[in-house]
Design a protein around this motif. Structure first.
Motif, PDB file in Angstrom:
ATOM      1  N   TRP A 190      18.616 -35.361  15.306  1.00  0.00           N
ATOM      2  CA  TRP A 190      18.724 -36.656  15.593  1.00  0.00           C
ATOM      3  C   TRP A 190      19.380 -37.455  14.344  1.00  0.00           C
ATOM      4  O   TRP A 190      20.391 -38.162  14.716  1.00  0.00           O
ATOM      5  N   VAL A 191      18.765 -37.263  13.334  1.00  0.00           N
ATOM      6  CA  VAL A 191      19.266 -38.139  12.322  1.00  0.00           C
ATOM      7  C   VAL A 191      20.477 -37.819  11.813  1.00  0.00           C
ATOM      8  O   VAL A 191      21.277 -38.323  11.567  1.00  0.00           O
ATOM      9  N   ASP A 192      20.848 -36.329  11.786  1.00  0.00           N
ATOM     10  CA  ASP A 192      22.126 -35.980  11.479  1.00  0.00           C
ATOM     11  C   ASP A 192      23.145 -36.295  12.362  1.00  0.00           C
ATOM     12  O   ASP A 192      24.370 -36.958  12.112  1.00  0.00           O
ATOM     13  N   PHE A 235      11.507 -41.448  12.480  1.00  0.00           N
ATOM     14  CA  PHE A 235      12.666 -41.967  11.922  1.00  0.00           C
ATOM     15  C   PHE A 235      13.153 -43.381  12.487  1.00  0.00           C
ATOM     16  O   PHE A 235      12.331 -43.648  13.575  1.00  0.00           O
ATOM     17  N   ILE A 241      16.116 -46.697  13.247  1.00  0.00           N
ATOM     18  CA  ILE A 241      17.390 -46.773  12.967  1.00  0.00           C
ATOM     19  C   ILE A 241      17.665 -48.413  12.981  1.00  0.00           C
ATOM     20  O   ILE A 241      17.071 -49.185  13.495  1.00  0.00           O
ATOM     21  N   ARG A 286      13.595 -34.015  14.664  1.00  0.00           N
ATOM     22  CA  ARG A 286      14.085 -35.218  13.958  1.00  0.00           C
ATOM     23  C   ARG A 286      15.322 -34.961  13.283  1.00  0.00           C
ATOM     24  O   ARG A 286      16.135 -35.962  13.127  1.00  0.00           O
ATOM     25  N   GLN A 287      15.532 -33.901  12.462  1.00  0.00           N
ATOM     26  CA  GLN A 287      16.594 -33.698  11.432  1.00  0.00           C
ATOM     27  C   GLN A 287      17.809 -33.801  12.601  1.00  0.00           C
ATOM     28  O   GLN A 287      18.927 -34.222  12.113  1.00  0.00           O
ATOM     29  N   ARG A 327      23.661 -40.249  12.064  1.00  0.00           N
ATOM     30  CA  ARG A 327      24.198 -40.679  10.810  1.00  0.00           C
ATOM     31  C   ARG A 327      25.874 -40.433  11.196  1.00  0.00           C
ATOM     32  O   ARG A 327      26.826 -41.151  10.625  1.00  0.00           O
ATOM     33  N   VAL A 344      20.315 -44.742   9.389  1.00  0.00           N
ATOM     34  CA  VAL A 344      19.255 -44.166   9.823  1.00  0.00           C
ATOM     35  C   VAL A 344      18.482 -43.341   8.769  1.00  0.00           C
ATOM     36  O   VAL A 344      19.143 -42.691   8.036  1.00  0.00           O
ATOM     37  N   CYS A 345      17.200 -43.547   8.976  1.00  0.00           N
ATOM     38  CA  CYS A 345      16.225 -43.165   7.580  1.00  0.00           C
ATOM     39  C   CYS A 345      15.163 -42.433   8.418  1.00  0.00           C
ATOM     40  O   CYS A 345      14.391 -42.785   9.161  1.00  0.00           O
ATOM     41  N   PRO A 346      14.908 -41.250   7.789  1.00  0.00           N
ATOM     42  CA  PRO A 346      13.648 -40.622   8.057  1.00  0.00           C
ATOM     43  C   PRO A 346      12.523 -41.182   7.506  1.00  0.00           C
ATOM     44  O   PRO A 346      12.620 -41.842   6.507  1.00  0.00           O
ATOM     45  N   SER A 347      11.106 -41.288   8.365  1.00  0.00           N
ATOM     46  CA  SER A 347      10.335 -41.835   7.534  1.00  0.00           C
ATOM     47  C   SER A 347       9.360 -41.011   6.999  1.00  0.00           C
ATOM     48  O   SER A 347       9.377 -40.048   7.171  1.00  0.00           O
TER      49      SER A 347
END
Length: 222
Positions: free
Chosen positions: A110-112, A87, A89, A107-108, A115, A77-80
């Protein structure tokens, strides 16, 4: 026991029913662009599901079948870098989801959450099926991640090419046969690359299963 410990660390990002859910925009393709979808992630199974929704505020109708699903084990999972909301997946299956949250904070979150869930399931699989030495597993994983990143860049380039053709001005035209052929060829090549990535992943999985079976057979002999 190890995987349950990791799940306990997900309380800050999961709802009481152990799900991460909400609306996100999903990049569908060059023609349709961004589409609003309702996403749900089950921490127990590690499966991300997304559903059709008509507009902001809509939730999932009970019993509604998902539009699609993705397993998060070994997912990246990477922020763009495009903006503060987008981001990606990169699933171990070779599938890639490009998503956009409502703002940087969402976004943060969801990313956290994604991950944490992906890490829990990836470690559980490593414990259950350690088919390769750690160095070889990491080398294969790094190679696959590199391939996914290159294909993601190719997808961005393909989208940029399509936008350029669609917005072409004189002396060019977006209906020019040669430009349309170029656009179609680029899109077809992109699909081939994604299919090749899927084949690589399936071969990797088959190799792991074969090695695991050989290990079991060897143990039974002795």
């Amino acid at each position: 026991m190890e995987s349950s410990g990791h799940f306990n660390n997900l309380k800050t990002v999961l709802s009481p029913n152990r799900q991460l859910s909400g609306q996100l925009q999903k990049y569908t393709n060059v023609m349709k662009g961004w589409q609003l979808r309702w996403f749900t992630v089950d921490a127990e199974t590690g499966i991300l599901s997304y559903y059709l929704c008509e507009g902001p505020g809509d939730t999932v109708v009970p019993g509604q079948p998902p539009r699609g699903e993705a397993h998060l084990d070994a997912a990246v999972v990477c922020p763009s870098d495009e903006d503060s909301r987008t981001f990606t997946i990169n699933c171990a299956s070779g599938d890639m989801l490009k998503l956009r949250a409502v703002d940087a904070r969402a976004r943060q979150e969801w990313v956290d959450g994604l991950r944490a869930i992906a890490e829990s399931h990836t470690k559980a699989i490593d414990v259950q099926c350690p088919s390769l030495p750690i160095r070889e597993r990491l080398a294969v994983q790094n190679a696959m991640n590199s391939v996914r990143q290159q294909i993601q860049q190719a997808e961005l380039s393909n989208a940029a090419l399509a936008r350029s053709i669609e917005s072409a001005t004189k002396p060019f035209s977006h209906t020019d046969p040669d430009l349309l052929l170029l656009k179609a060829t680029s899109a077809a090549s992109m699909q081939c690359l994604l299919q090749c990535l899927g084949i690589l992943h399936r071969q990797q999985q088959m190799g792991s299963i074969h090695i695991s079976h050989n290990d079991v057979d060897a143990d039974s002999v002795f």
